[in-house]
Motif scaffolding. Structure first.
Motif, PDB file in Angstrom:
ATOM      1  N   VAL A 157       0.855  -1.186   0.000  1.00 24.42           N
ATOM      2  CA  VAL A 157       0.000   0.000   0.000  1.00 24.42           C
ATOM      3  C   VAL A 157       0.891   1.235   0.000  1.00 24.42           C
ATOM      4  O   VAL A 157       1.748   1.397   0.876  1.00 24.42           O
ATOM      5  N   LEU A 158       0.692   2.104  -0.985  1.00 29.70           N
ATOM      6  CA  LEU A 158       1.419   3.378  -1.050  1.00 29.70           C
ATOM      7  C   LEU A 158       0.436   4.482  -0.685  1.00 29.70           C
ATOM      8  O   LEU A 158      -0.528   4.741  -1.414  1.00 29.70           O
ATOM      9  N   ASP A 159       0.685   5.110   0.451  1.00 32.06           N
ATOM     10  CA  ASP A 159      -0.230   6.106   0.996  1.00 32.06           C
ATOM     11  C   ASP A 159       0.060   7.468   0.369  1.00 32.06           C
ATOM     12  O   ASP A 159       1.034   8.143   0.720  1.00 32.06           O
ATOM     13  N   ASN A 160      -0.789   7.862  -0.582  1.00 36.05           N
ATOM     14  CA  ASN A 160      -0.709   9.155  -1.248  1.00 36.05           C
ATOM     15  C   ASN A 160       0.671   9.439  -1.843  1.00 36.05           C
ATOM     16  O   ASN A 160       1.289  10.469  -1.548  1.00 36.05           O
ATOM     17  N   PRO A 161       1.183   8.560  -2.703  1.00 32.40           N
ATOM     18  CA  PRO A 161       2.504   8.806  -3.307  1.00 32.40           C
ATOM     19  C   PRO A 161       2.428   9.981  -4.273  1.00 32.40           C
ATOM     20  O   PRO A 161       1.375  10.276  -4.849  1.00 32.40           O
ATOM     21  N   ARG A 162       3.583  10.633  -4.496  1.00 31.41           N
ATOM     22  CA  ARG A 162       3.596  11.829  -5.344  1.00 31.41           C
ATOM     23  C   ARG A 162       4.496  11.679  -6.565  1.00 31.41           C
ATOM     24  O   ARG A 162       4.379  12.449  -7.504  1.00 31.41           O
ATOM     25  N   ASN A 163       5.409  10.737  -6.567  1.00 26.52           N
ATOM     26  CA  ASN A 163       6.376  10.617  -7.653  1.00 26.52           C
ATOM     27  C   ASN A 163       6.008   9.445  -8.556  1.00 26.52           C
ATOM     28  O   ASN A 163       5.997   8.289  -8.122  1.00 26.52           O
ATOM     29  N   LEU A 164       5.724   9.741  -9.813  1.00 26.10           N
ATOM     30  CA  LEU A 164       5.280   8.704 -10.743  1.00 26.10           C
ATOM     31  C   LEU A 164       6.339   7.622 -10.942  1.00 26.10           C
ATOM     32  O   LEU A 164       6.030   6.426 -10.988  1.00 26.10           O
ATOM     33  N   ALA A 200       2.260  -1.000   4.361  1.00 23.52           N
ATOM     34  CA  ALA A 200       1.997   0.368   3.922  1.00 23.52           C
ATOM     35  C   ALA A 200       3.229   1.261   4.080  1.00 23.52           C
ATOM     36  O   ALA A 200       3.964   1.177   5.065  1.00 23.52           O
ATOM     37  N   PHE A 201       3.383   2.138   3.104  1.00 26.16           N
ATOM     38  CA  PHE A 201       4.512   3.069   3.050  1.00 26.16           C
ATOM     39  C   PHE A 201       3.964   4.472   2.815  1.00 26.16           C
ATOM     40  O   PHE A 201       3.076   4.671   1.979  1.00 26.16           O
ATOM     41  N   GLY A 202       4.522   5.440   3.530  1.00 19.22           N
ATOM     42  CA  GLY A 202       4.058   6.814   3.405  1.00 19.22           C
ATOM     43  C   GLY A 202       4.592   7.504   2.173  1.00 19.22           C
ATOM     44  O   GLY A 202       5.443   6.984   1.451  1.00 19.22           O
ATOM     45  N   SER A 203       4.080   8.702   1.927  1.00 17.98           N
ATOM     46  CA  SER A 203       4.521   9.477   0.775  1.00 17.98           C
ATOM     47  C   SER A 203       5.961   9.937   0.964  1.00 17.98           C
ATOM     48  O   SER A 203       6.482   9.994   2.081  1.00 17.98           O
ATOM     49  N   GLU A 204       6.588  10.276  -0.155  1.00 12.43           N
ATOM     50  CA  GLU A 204       8.003  10.632  -0.139  1.00 12.43           C
ATOM     51  C   GLU A 204       8.276  11.848   0.758  1.00 12.43           C
ATOM     52  O   GLU A 204       9.329  11.946   1.382  1.00 12.43           O
ATOM     53  N   SER A 260       0.052   9.025   6.529  1.00 11.15           N
ATOM     54  CA  SER A 260      -0.988   9.977   6.911  1.00 11.15           C
ATOM     55  C   SER A 260      -1.595   9.592   8.259  1.00 11.15           C
ATOM     56  O   SER A 260      -1.571   8.416   8.655  1.00 11.15           O
ATOM     57  N   PRO A 261      -2.160  10.563   8.980  1.00  9.57           N
ATOM     58  CA  PRO A 261      -2.827  10.239  10.253  1.00  9.57           C
ATOM     59  C   PRO A 261      -3.948   9.222  10.082  1.00  9.57           C
ATOM     60  O   PRO A 261      -4.199   8.406  10.976  1.00  9.57           O
ATOM     61  N   GLN A 262      -4.625   9.259   8.939  1.00 11.34           N
ATOM     62  CA  GLN A 262      -5.731   8.330   8.715  1.00 11.34           C
ATOM     63  C   GLN A 262      -5.243   6.879   8.646  1.00 11.34           C
ATOM     64  O   GLN A 262      -5.881   5.974   9.193  1.00 11.34           O
ATOM     65  N   LEU A 273      11.630   5.487  -1.612  1.00 11.61           N
ATOM     66  CA  LEU A 273      10.432   4.672  -1.443  1.00 11.61           C
ATOM     67  C   LEU A 273      10.619   3.258  -1.986  1.00 11.61           C
ATOM     68  O   LEU A 273      10.302   2.269  -1.316  1.00 11.61           O
ATOM     69  N   ALA A 274      11.123   3.152  -3.212  1.00 12.33           N
ATOM     70  CA  ALA A 274      11.287   1.818  -3.801  1.00 12.33           C
ATOM     71  C   ALA A 274      12.286   0.982  -3.010  1.00 12.33           C
ATOM     72  O   ALA A 274      12.113  -0.231  -2.854  1.00 12.33           O
ATOM     73  N   THR A 275      13.328   1.616  -2.487  1.00 17.93           N
ATOM     74  CA  THR A 275      14.296   0.901  -1.661  1.00 17.93           C
ATOM     75  C   THR A 275      13.632   0.357  -0.400  1.00 17.93           C
ATOM     76  O   THR A 275      13.863  -0.788   0.003  1.00 17.93           O
ATOM     77  N   SER A 276      12.786   1.167   0.213  1.00 16.88           N
ATOM     78  CA  SER A 276      12.082   0.733   1.426  1.00 16.88           C
ATOM     79  C   SER A 276      11.179  -0.467   1.135  1.00 16.88           C
ATOM     80  O   SER A 276      11.130  -1.430   1.901  1.00 16.88           O
ATOM     81  N   VAL A 277      10.471  -0.408   0.013  1.00 14.88           N
ATOM     82  CA  VAL A 277       9.607  -1.521  -0.360  1.00 14.88           C
ATOM     83  C   VAL A 277      10.429  -2.782  -0.601  1.00 14.88           C
ATOM     84  O   VAL A 277      10.063  -3.879  -0.158  1.00 14.88           O
ATOM     85  N   ALA A 278      11.544  -2.632  -1.283  1.00 17.97           N
ATOM     86  CA  ALA A 278      12.396  -3.794  -1.554  1.00 17.97           C
ATOM     87  C   ALA A 278      12.896  -4.427  -0.268  1.00 17.97           C
ATOM     88  O   ALA A 278      12.889  -5.666  -0.122  1.00 17.97           O
TER      89      ALA A 278
END
Length: 254
Positions: free
Chosen positions: A116-123, A202-206, A211-213, A235-240
């Motif tokens: 789960v990517l929580d509100n990611p910003r970088n395509l 789940a991983f937060g945005s860059e 998010s609090p939610q 982000l991708a490193t964290s997921v890996a």
């Protein structure tokens, strides 16, 4: 190819493009075909070069590509795609079925977690995560927020591997079932935690993190090891790192 035929192919492309997924480059096309994408139209400015690349890197697809690749002039390809890939080939495919993705994400038990990517910003980061998730055999990648995880730049960065896993955008209220394991610096060291197959990881945005939610719904906070004074990982490193940990033996109790 005559100019009239080239114009006809370009017209066909423009009619199909608004509702299709752009597969930009040989590797995106290769992966999409291998994982069952319905490819409607494939164009290249050098058909022989594409078929030679197939023989070298994807001989299992040589016959399919020999039948489907249509050569058009280089200037025509530049008109059809925003940025011509170095392999000078592009295709249009049908988006993976949303209902099939939903069924896969909802099914329990799962053989592997959902990222789960929580509100990611970088395509580009989202595409890299899709590529990782497909490689590790994750059940899927779910994004929240307003970014379309099937944006052409995401598909390009994901090398067409959207067709190898379930990629969807969801609201927080519509996340798949399962315990929510959230990556956060305040969590337990991930090396002491066993991530279950049914987990949502789940991983937060860059920029802003979780998010609090999402934090309010957490089952367990876990943290990646990091030396002092280093602020974060890509982000991708964290997921890996998290998926690698999930796939290996746990160092401690669940």
């Amino acid at each position: 190819m005559t100019e009239d035929v080239a114009q006809a192919v370009m017209r066909q492309w423009r009619e199909a493009a608004p509702s299709a997924v752009l597969l930009d480059g040989f590797h995106a096309l290769k992966h999409a075909l291998r994982f069952g994408a319905e490819v409607r139209l494939t164009v290249a400015s050098d058909r022989k070069a594409v078929l030679a690349l197939a023989r070298e890197l994807a001989d299992d697809l040589s016959d399919v590509l020999a039948e489907s690749v249509v050569e058009i002039p280089a200037h025509a390809l530049r008109e059809l795609v925003p940025r011509v890939h170095t392999t000078a080939v592009a295709a249009l495919a049908v988006r993976r079925d949303a209902r099939a993705n939903a069924d896969r994400l909802a099914r329990l038990p799962r053989p592997a977690p959902v990222v789960v990517l929580d509100n990611p910003r970088n395509l580009g980061n989202v595409g890299a995560v899709v590529r990782l998730a497909a490689g590790f055999g994750a059940t899927g990648v779910v994004t929240t927020g307003d970014m379309d995880p099937w944006h052409p730049n995401v598909v390009r960065a994901g090398a067409g591997l959207h067709y190898a896993t379930a990629v969807e955008r969801r609201s927080l209220d519509a996340l798949p079932p399962g315990p929510l394991y959230v990556l956060d610096p305040e969590g337990e060291d991930i090396r002491s935690v066993k991530i279950p197959d049914d987990a949502l990881v789940a991983f937060g945005s860059e920029r802003h993190g979780i998010s609090p939610q999402v934090r309010a719904r957490v089952t367990r906070l876990v943290a990646l090891p990091m030396r002092p004074q280093v602020s974060s990982y890509n982000l991708a490193t964290s997921v890996a790192m998290a998926l690698f940990h999930w796939g290996g033996p746990a160092a401690g109790p669940a």
